[in-house]
Structures are given as structure tokens and as C-alpha cells.
Scaffold this motif. Sequence first.
Motif, PDB file in Angstrom:
ATOM      1  N   PRO A 149       1.656 -29.484 -24.161  1.00 30.38           N
ATOM      2  CA  PRO A 149       1.925 -29.841 -22.775  1.00 30.38           C
ATOM      3  C   PRO A 149       3.199 -29.174 -22.274  1.00 30.38           C
ATOM      4  N   LEU A 150       3.353 -29.096 -20.941  1.00 33.38           N
ATOM      5  CA  LEU A 150       4.586 -28.528 -20.387  1.00 33.38           C
ATOM      6  C   LEU A 150       5.681 -29.586 -20.504  1.00 33.38           C
ATOM      7  N   ARG A 151       6.829 -29.178 -21.002  1.00 36.66           N
ATOM      8  CA  ARG A 151       7.948 -30.129 -21.099  1.00 36.66           C
ATOM      9  C   ARG A 151       8.728 -30.065 -19.784  1.00 36.66           C
ATOM     10  N   LEU A 152       8.180 -30.686 -18.752  1.00 35.80           N
ATOM     11  CA  LEU A 152       8.780 -30.552 -17.424  1.00 35.80           C
ATOM     12  C   LEU A 152       9.974 -31.476 -17.242  1.00 35.80           C
ATOM     13  N   LYS A 153      10.881 -31.015 -16.380  1.00 37.46           N
ATOM     14  CA  LYS A 153      12.031 -31.858 -16.030  1.00 37.46           C
ATOM     15  C   LYS A 153      12.194 -31.824 -14.517  1.00 37.46           C
ATOM     16  N   VAL A 154      12.844 -32.860 -13.988  1.00 42.69           N
ATOM     17  CA  VAL A 154      13.110 -32.890 -12.549  1.00 42.69           C
ATOM     18  C   VAL A 154      14.610 -32.701 -12.338  1.00 42.69           C
ATOM     19  N   ASP A 155      14.951 -31.709 -11.509  1.00 43.47           N
ATOM     20  CA  ASP A 155      16.362 -31.475 -11.183  1.00 43.47           C
ATOM     21  C   ASP A 155      16.784 -32.527 -10.150  1.00 43.47           C
ATOM     22  N   ALA A 156      17.582 -33.493 -10.597  1.00 39.98           N
ATOM     23  CA  ALA A 156      17.932 -34.635  -9.738  1.00 39.98           C
ATOM     24  C   ALA A 156      18.692 -34.200  -8.485  1.00 39.98           C
ATOM     25  N   LEU A 184       8.197 -38.682 -16.933  1.00 36.96           N
ATOM     26  CA  LEU A 184       8.310 -39.634 -18.037  1.00 36.96           C
ATOM     27  C   LEU A 184       7.299 -39.373 -19.153  1.00 36.96           C
ATOM     28  N   HIS A 185       6.039 -39.070 -18.751  1.00 39.31           N
ATOM     29  CA  HIS A 185       4.992 -38.956 -19.775  1.00 39.31           C
ATOM     30  C   HIS A 185       4.521 -37.515 -19.905  1.00 39.31           C
ATOM     31  N   THR A 186       5.433 -36.626 -20.262  1.00 39.69           N
ATOM     32  CA  THR A 186       5.046 -35.206 -20.331  1.00 39.69           C
ATOM     33  C   THR A 186       3.991 -34.962 -21.412  1.00 39.69           C
ATOM     34  N   GLU A 187       3.835 -35.899 -22.330  1.00 42.48           N
ATOM     35  CA  GLU A 187       2.822 -35.704 -23.386  1.00 42.48           C
ATOM     36  C   GLU A 187       1.401 -35.699 -22.815  1.00 42.48           C
ATOM     37  N   ALA A 197       3.505 -26.834  -7.702  1.00 47.96           N
ATOM     38  CA  ALA A 197       3.010 -26.287  -6.436  1.00 47.96           C
ATOM     39  C   ALA A 197       3.368 -27.190  -5.256  1.00 47.96           C
ATOM     40  N   HIS A 198       3.365 -28.488  -5.473  1.00 54.03           N
ATOM     41  CA  HIS A 198       3.583 -29.407  -4.353  1.00 54.03           C
ATOM     42  C   HIS A 198       5.046 -29.719  -4.075  1.00 54.03           C
ATOM     43  N   CYS A 199       5.901 -29.574  -5.061  1.00 58.76           N
ATOM     44  CA  CYS A 199       7.302 -29.981  -4.853  1.00 58.76           C
ATOM     45  C   CYS A 199       7.950 -29.122  -3.768  1.00 58.76           C
ATOM     46  N   PRO A 200       8.368 -29.723  -2.661  1.00 55.89           N
ATOM     47  CA  PRO A 200       8.890 -28.930  -1.538  1.00 55.89           C
ATOM     48  C   PRO A 200      10.257 -28.318  -1.822  1.00 55.89           C
ATOM     49  N   THR A 201      10.984 -28.838  -2.815  1.00 51.59           N
ATOM     50  CA  THR A 201      12.342 -28.324  -3.054  1.00 51.59           C
ATOM     51  C   THR A 201      12.444 -27.544  -4.367  1.00 51.59           C
ATOM     52  N   HIS A 202      11.315 -27.259  -4.989  1.00 55.15           N
ATOM     53  CA  HIS A 202      11.277 -26.528  -6.274  1.00 55.15           C
ATOM     54  C   HIS A 202      12.165 -27.208  -7.317  1.00 55.15           C
ATOM     55  N   ALA A 203      12.063 -28.536  -7.358  1.00 56.33           N
ATOM     56  CA  ALA A 203      12.947 -29.296  -8.253  1.00 56.33           C
ATOM     57  C   ALA A 203      12.367 -29.453  -9.655  1.00 56.33           C
ATOM     58  N   ILE A 204      11.083 -29.091  -9.821  1.00 54.88           N
ATOM     59  CA  ILE A 204      10.460 -29.307 -11.136  1.00 54.88           C
ATOM     60  C   ILE A 204      10.509 -28.010 -11.933  1.00 54.88           C
ATOM     61  N   TYR A 205      11.024 -28.081 -13.135  1.00 56.95           N
ATOM     62  CA  TYR A 205      11.149 -26.866 -13.952  1.00 56.95           C
ATOM     63  C   TYR A 205      10.792 -27.160 -15.401  1.00 56.95           C
ATOM     64  N   GLU A 206      10.534 -26.057 -16.165  1.00 54.17           N
ATOM     65  CA  GLU A 206      10.170 -26.221 -17.588  1.00 54.17           C
ATOM     66  C   GLU A 206      11.401 -26.104 -18.460  1.00 54.17           C
TER      67      GLU A 206
END
Length: 206
Positions: A149-156, A184-187, A197-206
Amino acid sequence: MTTPKEKKMLYCNILLLLCALPAIISGFILEFKQGDTTGINWTWIHIATSLGALLLTCIHVQLHWGTLKMWRKGLAQLRTKSTKFMTYLYLLTLATGIPATIYIIAGHGHTHLGGIHGKFGIVAAIFMFLHIWKRLKWFKNRTSQSAAPLRLKVDADKCKRCNLCVKRCPAQVFERQEKQVVALHTEYCFQCRKCVAHCPTHAIYE
Ligand code: HEM
Ligand code: HEM
Ligand code: SF4
Ligand code: SF4
């Protein structure tokens, strides 16, 4: 971890592989055979397997709608750009292959469209081989127990808590907490990239 959508993707991709390979091989035989001595009707084998592959490709593309949105927003990586190019080639192959089939069914025999279709088909097939080759690891991951799975994180700092990722992620990876949104559940992530694709601020990264 195997979500129902992931299972659907696996079965669809295996069937697609089984249908597309004979379609491509019979296409190559039609293009390069010098006078048929085998007695096998390669044209009909090609039409039947190509139509089967077309149906499965529609399901396959539908399962990747998130990635298509990503292209539109200009967030595509090289991997998906080459898929985009292959899609255009595939559409050209269809636009010439389907009328050629109609001509044959209507009894007009082989036309120049078949020749043009063959040229598009061969270039599309090269991209398809690359498309499959680059994803052999995906098949390996899905059929063994260790899917990656992608180990995604959110840039707060970038996140404006619009909740789109929470709503759109089909695997319910994100959770809205009191002050922030967390992956929370990246697994459970199955790499559809809808959240990115949907995040308007490009806050989600790997
Ligand atoms: C020829 C047989 C094909 C096979 C075996 C195949 C297999 C795969 C696999 C394993 C993936 C990545 C895993 C996943 O998330 O499902 C994938 C992704 C994708 N495929 Fe295919 N595919 C084929 C043909 C096509 C065709 C003809 C198109 C377009 C018309 C297409 C469009 C896509 C898209 C948009 C993605 C997601 C983006 C990406 O990962 O680059 N595929 N395919
Ligand atoms: C997987 C993608 C495809 C590839 C790689 C491909 C490739 C080819 C090739 C190389 C030929 C030989 C052309 C020639 O005789 O000079 C051919 C012929 C043909 N293809 Fe496809 N094709 C594909 C998809 C399709 C589809 C979706 C259809 C429509 C159902 C189709 C229908 C035909 C027909 C009717 C012929 C015979 C044309 C004729 O000789 O008049 N093909 N294809
Ligand atoms: S976290 Fe993102 S990439 Fe993973 S399943 Fe959810 S939307 Fe798709
Ligand atoms: S889509 Fe982006 S901005 Fe919106 S909540 Fe998710 S991470 Fe934050």
C-alpha cells in the motif's frame, strides 16, 4: 489485506491479460502472415478476443477513474503519462478496428482501414506490453500476501480540512480528527490515488 474493490481489480486484470494477449498475438499474425497455410481463421479469433478485451478494458479503466482525474489536474507521473499515450493509441486502434469489423460482417471483405488499424495496433501493442511489463510487480504483490500500500501522509500545514479525501477514499484510509485529518489506515490503501487527485492543496504525499 484484500478489499472487495481490490479483488475486482485483480480478477479484471487477470481476465484482461488472458484476453488481450491472444488479441495482440492474432493481430501480429494477421499483419505479418504471408499467405495462410494453417487454415486457421485468425481474423475471427482476433475480432472475438479483441472485443472481449475491449469489454474488460472498459471495466479496467472505470476502476481507475481516480487516476484519470489526476491526469486532468496535471498531477500525473511519467508512469501514468505513458498510460495516457497508450489510451490514445488504443482509441485510434478501436476507431479503425470496429469499422473494419463492420465491413467484414457486412460482407465487404478486407478494406484499407484494416491496414491502417494494423499500424495503430502494432504501436499500441508495444505500449501495452510496456504497460503490463511495468506492472508485473503489481500482479506479484496482489497474488502474494504482501500487497504494497502507499504509505501516505497529510501535510498538516497545507491541509485546509475540506474532508474531500475522507469522502473520496474508497478504502476509508483517512480520518477526520478534532484538529486535523490523518491518513490512519494506510494498510487498506490500494493505490488508486483518488485522494491525491482530489486534494485541492496537494497536501497528501508519499
Ligand atoms: C492489455 C491488458 C492490460 C493489462 C493486463 C493491464 C493491467 C494493469 C495493471 C496491473 C495496472 C496497475 C494496477 C491497478 O491499479 O489496477 C494498470 C493500471 C492502469 N491501466 Fe491497465 N492494463 C491493460 C490495458 C489497459 C488499457 C488498454 C488501458 C487504457 C485504455 C489501461 C489503462 C490503465 C490505467 C488508466 C491505469 C492506472 C494508471 C497507471 O497505473 O498508470 N490499461 N493496468
Ligand atoms: C488489442 C488491440 C489490437 C491490436 C494490437 C490489433 C492489431 C491488429 C493488426 C496488427 C491487424 C492486422 C492488420 C492487417 O491485416 O494488415 C489487425 C486486424 C484486424 N483487427 Fe485488430 N487489433 C486490436 C484491436 C482490435 C479491435 C478492438 C477490433 C474490433 C473488434 C479489431 C478488429 C480487427 C479486424 C476486423 C482486423 C482485420 C482487418 C482486415 O484485414 O481488414 N482489432 N488488428
Ligand atoms: S489512500 Fe488514496 S490512494 Fe489509497 S485507496 Fe485511499 S484514495 Fe486511493
Ligand atoms: S483533501 Fe487535502 S486539504 Fe482536504 S482534508 Fe484531505 S488532505 Fe486536507
